[in-house]
Scaffold this motif. Structure first.
Motif, PDB file in Angstrom:
ATOM      1  N   LEU A 289      12.025  19.994  72.623  1.00  0.00           N
ATOM      2  CA  LEU A 289      11.125  20.185  71.483  1.00  0.00           C
ATOM      3  C   LEU A 289      11.893  20.670  70.251  1.00  0.00           C
ATOM      4  O   LEU A 289      11.610  20.239  69.133  1.00  0.00           O
ATOM      5  CB  LEU A 289      10.001  21.159  71.839  1.00  0.00           C
ATOM      6  CG  LEU A 289       8.936  20.581  72.762  1.00  0.00           C
ATOM      7  CD1 LEU A 289       8.026  21.685  73.279  1.00  0.00           C
ATOM      8  CD2 LEU A 289       8.126  19.508  72.055  1.00  0.00           C
ATOM      9  N   ARG A 290      12.873  21.523  70.439  1.00  0.00           N
ATOM     10  CA  ARG A 290      13.675  21.988  69.302  1.00  0.00           C
ATOM     11  C   ARG A 290      14.484  20.848  68.687  1.00  0.00           C
ATOM     12  O   ARG A 290      14.618  20.753  67.469  1.00  0.00           O
ATOM     13  CB  ARG A 290      14.588  23.127  69.732  1.00  0.00           C
ATOM     14  CG  ARG A 290      13.814  24.411  69.927  1.00  0.00           C
ATOM     15  CD  ARG A 290      14.707  25.578  70.178  1.00  0.00           C
ATOM     16  NE  ARG A 290      13.897  26.783  70.303  1.00  0.00           N
ATOM     17  CZ  ARG A 290      14.306  27.882  70.875  1.00  0.00           C
ATOM     18  NH1 ARG A 290      15.524  27.966  71.363  1.00  0.00           N
ATOM     19  NH2 ARG A 290      13.515  28.926  70.958  1.00  0.00           N
ATOM     20  N   ARG A 291      15.044  19.976  69.540  1.00  0.00           N
ATOM     21  CA  ARG A 291      15.779  18.811  69.007  1.00  0.00           C
ATOM     22  C   ARG A 291      14.836  17.896  68.242  1.00  0.00           C
ATOM     23  O   ARG A 291      15.177  17.397  67.163  1.00  0.00           O
ATOM     24  CB  ARG A 291      16.457  18.039  70.143  1.00  0.00           C
ATOM     25  CG  ARG A 291      17.770  18.647  70.589  1.00  0.00           C
ATOM     26  CD  ARG A 291      18.571  17.700  71.472  1.00  0.00           C
ATOM     27  NE  ARG A 291      17.824  17.165  72.595  1.00  0.00           N
ATOM     28  CZ  ARG A 291      17.718  17.760  73.789  1.00  0.00           C
ATOM     29  NH1 ARG A 291      18.300  18.909  74.023  1.00  0.00           N
ATOM     30  NH2 ARG A 291      17.022  17.190  74.759  1.00  0.00           N
ATOM     31  N   LEU A 292      13.653  17.658  68.789  1.00  0.00           N
ATOM     32  CA  LEU A 292      12.674  16.808  68.105  1.00  0.00           C
ATOM     33  C   LEU A 292      12.244  17.421  66.780  1.00  0.00           C
ATOM     34  O   LEU A 292      12.074  16.713  65.781  1.00  0.00           O
ATOM     35  CB  LEU A 292      11.456  16.565  69.004  1.00  0.00           C
ATOM     36  CG  LEU A 292      11.690  15.662  70.208  1.00  0.00           C
ATOM     37  CD1 LEU A 292      10.491  15.709  71.149  1.00  0.00           C
ATOM     38  CD2 LEU A 292      11.993  14.243  69.776  1.00  0.00           C
ATOM     39  N   GLU A 293      12.088  18.735  66.759  1.00  0.00           N
ATOM     40  CA  GLU A 293      11.736  19.421  65.509  1.00  0.00           C
ATOM     41  C   GLU A 293      12.874  19.311  64.499  1.00  0.00           C
ATOM     42  O   GLU A 293      12.656  19.006  63.324  1.00  0.00           O
ATOM     43  CB  GLU A 293      11.427  20.891  65.798  1.00  0.00           C
ATOM     44  CG  GLU A 293      11.003  21.668  64.574  1.00  0.00           C
ATOM     45  CD  GLU A 293      10.745  23.132  64.861  1.00  0.00           C
ATOM     46  OE1 GLU A 293      10.191  23.793  63.966  1.00  0.00           O
ATOM     47  OE2 GLU A 293      11.104  23.626  65.951  1.00  0.00           O
ATOM     48  N   ARG A 294      14.097  19.536  64.948  1.00  0.00           N
ATOM     49  CA  ARG A 294      15.258  19.446  64.062  1.00  0.00           C
ATOM     50  C   ARG A 294      15.390  18.055  63.451  1.00  0.00           C
ATOM     51  O   ARG A 294      15.760  17.893  62.288  1.00  0.00           O
ATOM     52  CB  ARG A 294      16.527  19.786  64.838  1.00  0.00           C
ATOM     53  CG  ARG A 294      17.777  19.750  63.997  1.00  0.00           C
ATOM     54  CD  ARG A 294      18.982  20.269  64.782  1.00  0.00           C
ATOM     55  NE  ARG A 294      20.163  20.283  63.937  1.00  0.00           N
ATOM     56  CZ  ARG A 294      21.153  19.407  64.041  1.00  0.00           C
ATOM     57  NH1 ARG A 294      21.119  18.463  64.954  1.00  0.00           N
ATOM     58  NH2 ARG A 294      22.177  19.481  63.232  1.00  0.00           N
ATOM     59  N   ASN A 295      15.066  17.035  64.248  1.00  0.00           N
ATOM     60  CA  ASN A 295      15.168  15.646  63.789  1.00  0.00           C
ATOM     61  C   ASN A 295      13.942  15.179  63.018  1.00  0.00           C
ATOM     62  O   ASN A 295      13.879  14.022  62.603  1.00  0.00           O
ATOM     63  CB  ASN A 295      15.419  14.723  64.978  1.00  0.00           C
ATOM     64  CG  ASN A 295      16.794  14.942  65.576  1.00  0.00           C
ATOM     65  OD1 ASN A 295      17.728  15.310  64.889  1.00  0.00           O
ATOM     66  ND2 ASN A 295      16.912  14.721  66.866  1.00  0.00           N
ATOM     67  N   GLY A 296      12.958  16.049  62.838  1.00  0.00           N
ATOM     68  CA  GLY A 296      11.791  15.708  62.038  1.00  0.00           C
ATOM     69  C   GLY A 296      10.723  14.922  62.769  1.00  0.00           C
ATOM     70  O   GLY A 296       9.806  14.391  62.145  1.00  0.00           O
ATOM     71  N   MET A 297      10.816  14.850  64.094  1.00  0.00           N
ATOM     72  CA  MET A 297       9.840  14.075  64.872  1.00  0.00           C
ATOM     73  C   MET A 297       8.558  14.854  65.156  1.00  0.00           C
ATOM     74  O   MET A 297       7.488  14.274  65.260  1.00  0.00           O
ATOM     75  CB  MET A 297      10.436  13.629  66.212  1.00  0.00           C
ATOM     76  CG  MET A 297      11.680  12.806  66.092  1.00  0.00           C
ATOM     77  SD  MET A 297      11.355  11.282  65.219  1.00  0.00           S
ATOM     78  CE  MET A 297      12.990  10.876  64.694  1.00  0.00           C
ATOM     79  N   VAL A 298       8.695  16.173  65.307  1.00  0.00           N
ATOM     80  CA  VAL A 298       7.545  17.038  65.525  1.00  0.00           C
ATOM     81  C   VAL A 298       7.655  18.245  64.610  1.00  0.00           C
ATOM     82  O   VAL A 298       8.732  18.585  64.129  1.00  0.00           O
ATOM     83  CB  VAL A 298       7.422  17.522  67.002  1.00  0.00           C
ATOM     84  CG1 VAL A 298       7.216  16.360  67.952  1.00  0.00           C
ATOM     85  CG2 VAL A 298       8.606  18.375  67.405  1.00  0.00           C
TER      86      VAL A 298
END
Length: 78
Positions: A17-26
């Motif tokens: 979830l942190r990677r997805l947040e960092r990448n702007g996905m969530v």
């Protein structure tokens, strides 16, 4: 999400979830309820992947028997 995918560890889920947040996905939203809660929402950028994900799911569904046969052949030769 943790209840929906019981085999994933909390540590793995948090990292993903942190990677997805960092990448702007969530996006991560902290609610001011008692107790505090955290929600993750898909962003427009994340939503833009829907067609690709659907195509991958269709391909996987259509070819899974071929993949399973290839795995069996490989395992038999090993």
């Amino acid at each position: 999400m943790r209840r929906a995918i019981p085999v994933v560890t909390q540590k793995s889920l948090t990292a993903t979830l942190r990677r997805l947040e960092r990448n702007g996905m969530v996006e991560r939203v902290v609610t001011s309820t008692r107790p505090l809660a955290v929600e993750y929402r898909i962003t427009p950028l994340g939503t833009s992947l829907q067609e690709l994900i659907d195509a991958l799911l269709r391909w996987t569904t259509a070819t899974m028997s071929d993949v399973e046969r290839a795995r069996a052949r490989f395992d038999d030769e090993a």
